[in-house]
Structure formats: C-alpha cells, structure tokens
Scaffold this active site. Structure first.
Site, PDB file in Angstrom:
ATOM      1  N   ASP A  67      72.828 -83.543   0.614  1.00 49.51           N
ATOM      2  CA  ASP A  67      73.381 -82.236   0.975  1.00 49.51           C
ATOM      3  C   ASP A  67      73.564 -82.089   2.486  1.00 49.51           C
ATOM      4  OD1 ASP A  67      70.527 -82.244   1.054  1.00 49.51           O
ATOM      5  OD2 ASP A  67      70.466 -80.062   1.056  1.00 49.51           O
ATOM      6  N   HIS A  68      73.216 -83.122   3.231  1.00 47.07           N
ATOM      7  CA  HIS A  68      73.399 -83.103   4.685  1.00 47.07           C
ATOM      8  C   HIS A  68      74.376 -84.172   5.179  1.00 47.07           C
ATOM      9  CE1 HIS A  68      69.956 -80.317   5.563  1.00 47.07           C
ATOM     10  NE2 HIS A  68      69.666 -80.699   4.328  1.00 47.07           N
ATOM     11  N   HIS A 140      59.039 -83.922   6.406  1.00 48.89           N
ATOM     12  CA  HIS A 140      59.873 -83.852   5.211  1.00 48.89           C
ATOM     13  C   HIS A 140      59.620 -85.104   4.373  1.00 48.89           C
ATOM     14  CE1 HIS A 140      62.947 -82.136   2.768  1.00 48.89           C
ATOM     15  NE2 HIS A 140      63.857 -83.060   3.002  1.00 48.89           N
ATOM     16  N   ASP A 211      65.463 -80.292   7.499  1.00 47.24           N
ATOM     17  CA  ASP A 211      64.525 -79.841   6.473  1.00 47.24           C
ATOM     18  C   ASP A 211      63.098 -80.196   6.899  1.00 47.24           C
ATOM     19  OD1 ASP A 211      66.848 -79.234   5.201  1.00 47.24           O
ATOM     20  OD2 ASP A 211      66.506 -80.503   3.446  1.00 47.24           O
ATOM     21  N   HIS A 269      69.861 -72.819   4.975  1.00 41.28           N
ATOM     22  CA  HIS A 269      69.374 -73.716   3.927  1.00 41.28           C
ATOM     23  C   HIS A 269      68.678 -72.890   2.839  1.00 41.28           C
ATOM     24  CE1 HIS A 269      67.354 -77.281   2.134  1.00 41.28           C
ATOM     25  NE2 HIS A 269      68.388 -77.949   2.654  1.00 41.28           N
TER      26      HIS A 269
END
EC number: 3.1.26.11
Length: 305
Positions: A67-68, A140, A211, A269
């Site tokens: 998603d990044h 993370h 994240d 996010h």
C-alpha cells in the site's frame, strides 16, 4: 511550501480513501515537488489534482509494503508520457531497487529520464544548500523509516527603515549591504552591512513517518517539527490490534507529537473501518491530548506558511 494528500487510507483503498501518498510541493523554493510513498493508484490521484508528475524530483519510500509502493511502476512510466525529462531519484529501504527493476525490465517500460536509486539508513540521506533530510528507523513489522525535512535558515531581511534613518538612499549599494558587505558611502563613511540585516529566518521542519508503533525514534525524529504527519490506523479501543500489527492509534500519534514539541499534527493512514463520519472519532481522540491536530483526507492540502 504545501503538503498535498493524494492517499490517506491504510492497507487497501476504500470508496473514500486511496492508499498512502503525500506530496510536498516546493514550487517557490525549487520549482519541484517531492512524493512520500506511492500506493496503488497514485498516478490516478495526481491526474485529479493540481499536481504535475513532470515536476517530480524525489520520491521517498518509507517501507516496502504494497500500500506504499504498488503505484510506482505506473507513475514512473506515466511521468515519461507527461513530459518528464529531468532525473528522478528514489530514496528507500534496502530492496527497493531489486523489487522495482524487474517490473520495469520485463514490462519493457521506457523512461525518458534518468532514474536513480539511493538506499536509506539512519542519519542524513540528502543535503544541499537549501534542505537537509534525515532518516530514522521506526517500529514496524518490516524496516520502516521516517523522514525529517529541514529547510535551512534564510538570511535576515534588509532593514530599509534603518538605512533611511542613516541617510542612505535606495540604489546599487543596497545589494552590497544586503549581502553583509562592508560598504563605503559617497561621503567616505564606512558601514558594516551586517548591522543592517535582521536575524536569520528559521527554516521549516516537516516530519513524515512511515507505519510504526509508538516508539522513541518517532519522538526524536519529530522534535520541534512545524508539521508532523503520523499514521493513525486505529482508535485507542483497538490498541491491542494496533500493537499486534505494529501500527499506531490516534492517541499514540498525539502523545508522540506532544512529547516531541511539534507545532501541528496531521493524522493519516486511516483504516477503512472508519468510513464517513467515523473518522471524526480519531480526530477527537487526538485533539484531547494535542489540540493542533488535523485529519487528512484525499485531495486535502496543508499550507506550511
């Protein structure tokens, strides 16, 4: 200088939020923009925005979760089709080049510009006469980094009123005085230009985190930031879930901003479980601890005056 949020969702796109991407426009400072993360569909979001992919100078990737990064191949090839010819540098964790190059090679992507890779780690990852960018590893499931963008102090302003009281008329001498040079006036008087210049104007400090769970590295990197962009995937009632998946709650983000002495906090996010007005819970939770909090949404901008 402005932050423009192209995607503010977590994990997967929803009807309200695309996945992560935020642009820092530097049109006045250097005529370019920098992109932080590039989730799937980012090129579509740019088409619906006032931004131009041809203006991209740097892309900073915080970590390699899909998603990044899944928007990179499309955006890089579209930049060629949209007239981008200047070099583009990708900053990111180890593995970024190894992940991306086979996609570009096997799809026979044609880039009309030079694509450069710069692997990041702890410390300064870029510096020139206007900016310094620092990087720290966060907490993370995989290596995830935060970026601290520091604009260097600008020279103080010329005190025209003080020059006027000294009987120095506007003209060619002003330029030398503004540069702080020692100047001889027509009547023979010698003045020190530095005494007519105000104090330096402090540069802005912007921090954009990948994240992360709440951690000391995030506090240290965000120290005295003018703007802190922090993930807020969940509200505090789901704290155990946030810990399990190495994410932060809105309360975690607010505590980090408060401890760091940041001036403003932007939440992004956001989990797709917070649809429509549900996201207001995250904002309210953060504002109880840190009032100067905003929650980003797609195609929302924040001016860093």
């Amino acid at each position: 200088m402005e932050l423009y949020f192209l995607g503010t969702g977590a994990g997967m796109p929803s009807k309200e939020r695309n996945v992560t991407a935020v642009a820092l426009t530097l049109y006045d400072e250097r005529g370019t923009m920098w992109l932080f993360d590039c989730g799937e569909g980012t090129q579509h979001q740019i088409l619906r925005s006032p931004l131009k992919a041809s203006r991209l100078e740097f892309i900073f990737i915080t970590h390699l979760h899909g998603d990044h990064v899944y928007g990179l191949p499309g955006l890089l090839t579209s930049r060629s089709n949209q007239g981008g010819t200047t070099p583009l540098t990708l900053f990111g964790p180890p593995g970024l080049e190894a992940m991306l190059e086979p996609v570009l090679r096997y799809s026979q992507a044609h880039l009309s510009y030079e694509l450069l890779y710069r692997e990041v780690g702890e410390g300064v990852v870029f510096q020139d006469d206007r900016f310094e960018i620092q990087c720290s590893k966060l907490d993370h499931r995989i290596d995830s980094y935060g970026y601290r963008i520091v604009e260097k102090d600008k020279p103080g302003k010329l005190d025209a009123a003080k020059l006027h009281t000294q009987g120095i008329p506007p003209g060619p001498l002003f330029g030398k005085i503004k540069r702080g040079e020692t100047v001889a006036l027509p009547d023979g008087t010698v003045i020190d230009g530095k005494s007519f210049i105000g104090p330096p104007v402090p540069g802005k400090k912007i921090v954009i985190l990948g994240d992360t769970r709440k951690c000391e590295a995030a506090v240290s990197l965000s120290s005295d930031a003018d703007v802190l962009v922090h993930e807020a995937t969940f509200d505090s009632s789901l704290d155990e879930l946030a810990q399990m998946y190495y994410h932060s709650t809105a309360k975690d983000a607010a505590q980090t901003a408060k401890r760091a002495g940041a001036k403003s906090l932007i939440l992004t996010h956001i989990s797709s479980r917070y649809q429509e007005d549900e996201a207001a819970r995250l904002l309210s939770e953060a504002q109880q601890l840190f009032p100067a909090t905003w929650i980003a949404k797609d195609h929302w901008s924040f001016s860093i005056s």
